[in-house]
Design a protein around this motif. Structure first.
Motif, mmCIF file in Angstrom:
data_model
loop_
_atom_site.group_PDB
_atom_site.id
_atom_site.type_symbol
_atom_site.label_atom_id
_atom_site.label_comp_id
_atom_site.label_asym_id
_atom_site.label_seq_id
_atom_site.Cartn_x
_atom_site.Cartn_y
_atom_site.Cartn_z
ATOM 1 N N GLN A 64 2.424 1.709 -3.410
ATOM 2 C CA GLN A 64 1.454 2.187 -4.403
ATOM 3 C C GLN A 64 1.165 3.674 -4.216
ATOM 4 O O GLN A 64 0.987 4.399 -5.187
ATOM 5 C CB GLN A 64 0.164 1.376 -4.317
ATOM 6 N N ARG A 65 1.132 4.123 -2.989
ATOM 7 C CA ARG A 65 0.900 5.545 -2.723
ATOM 8 C C ARG A 65 2.097 6.382 -3.156
ATOM 9 O O ARG A 65 1.940 7.542 -3.531
ATOM 10 C CB ARG A 65 0.636 5.775 -1.246
ATOM 11 N N GLN A 66 3.272 5.822 -3.070
ATOM 12 C CA GLN A 66 4.493 6.556 -3.400
ATOM 13 C C GLN A 66 4.741 6.635 -4.903
ATOM 14 O O GLN A 66 5.441 7.512 -5.356
ATOM 15 C CB GLN A 66 5.706 5.899 -2.727
ATOM 16 N N LYS A 67 4.182 5.746 -5.685
ATOM 17 C CA LYS A 67 4.439 5.728 -7.123
ATOM 18 C C LYS A 67 4.132 7.054 -7.806
ATOM 19 O O LYS A 67 4.979 7.581 -8.515
ATOM 20 C CB LYS A 67 3.677 4.586 -7.798
ATOM 21 N N PRO A 68 2.945 7.647 -7.605
ATOM 22 C CA PRO A 68 2.657 8.918 -8.288
ATOM 23 C C PRO A 68 3.638 10.023 -7.897
ATOM 24 O O PRO A 68 4.069 10.793 -8.727
ATOM 25 C CB PRO A 68 1.244 9.275 -7.846
ATOM 26 N N HIS A 69 4.040 10.062 -6.628
ATOM 27 C CA HIS A 69 4.975 11.082 -6.175
ATOM 28 C C HIS A 69 6.334 10.881 -6.833
ATOM 29 O O HIS A 69 6.953 11.841 -7.267
ATOM 30 C CB HIS A 69 5.119 11.058 -4.650
ATOM 31 N N ASN A 70 6.780 9.654 -6.903
ATOM 32 C CA ASN A 70 8.070 9.366 -7.546
ATOM 33 C C ASN A 70 8.018 9.700 -9.022
ATOM 34 O O ASN A 70 8.980 10.230 -9.574
ATOM 35 C CB ASN A 70 8.453 7.895 -7.350
ATOM 36 N N GLN A 128 0.827 -1.204 0.000
ATOM 37 C CA GLN A 128 0.000 0.000 0.000
ATOM 38 C C GLN A 128 0.861 1.255 0.000
ATOM 39 O O GLN A 128 0.589 2.210 -0.734
ATOM 40 C CB GLN A 128 -0.930 0.006 1.213
ATOM 41 N N ILE A 129 1.904 1.255 0.810
ATOM 42 C CA ILE A 129 2.805 2.409 0.865
ATOM 43 C C ILE A 129 3.487 2.604 -0.483
ATOM 44 O O ILE A 129 3.579 3.724 -0.982
ATOM 45 C CB ILE A 129 3.846 2.226 1.991
#
Length: 81
Positions: free
Chosen positions: A67-73, A64-65
Motif C-alpha cells: 500500500q505504501r508503494q502504490k503511490p510511488h509506482n 502495508q508495504i
C-alpha cells in the motif's frame, strides 16, 4: 426428462473404505462453514512461518508495504510517459 447417465460404481473392489482407520468424517466442517481458508504452504515457507499467526503477520506487513508503494509506482508510471 430421464437421466441418460446411469450411476456406476467405478471404484475397484480392493478399495474398501470401511476398513480404513484414522479418517474422521467432517473433521474440518466447522472451519469450512466459518469461512476459513485452508492454504497449503511449501515446506520452506512452512519452516519460516510455522504458525497461522506468523503467516498472517507476515502477510499483513506485506500488504502495508504494498500500500505504501502504490503511490510511488503510480508517480513513476506517469513520469515515464
Amino acid at each position: 426428462m430421464e437421466n441418460s447417465h446411469d450411476l456406476e460404481d467405478e471404484l475397484r473392489p480392493e478399495y474398501d473404505f470401511s476398513k480404513m482407520t484414522g479418517g474422521v468424517r467432517g473433521k474440518y466442517v466447522e472451519r469450512y462453514q466459518a469461512g476459513t481458508n485452508v492454504v497449503l504452504l511449501d515446506p520452506d515457507v512452512a519452516q519460516a512461518f510455522p504458525t497461522s499467526e506468523s503467516v498472517n503477520e507476515a502477510l499483513r506487513l506485506l500488504m502495508q508495504i504494498a500500500q505504501r508503494q502504490k503511490p510511488h509506482n503510480a508517480l513513476d508510471a506517469t513520469a515515464q510517459t
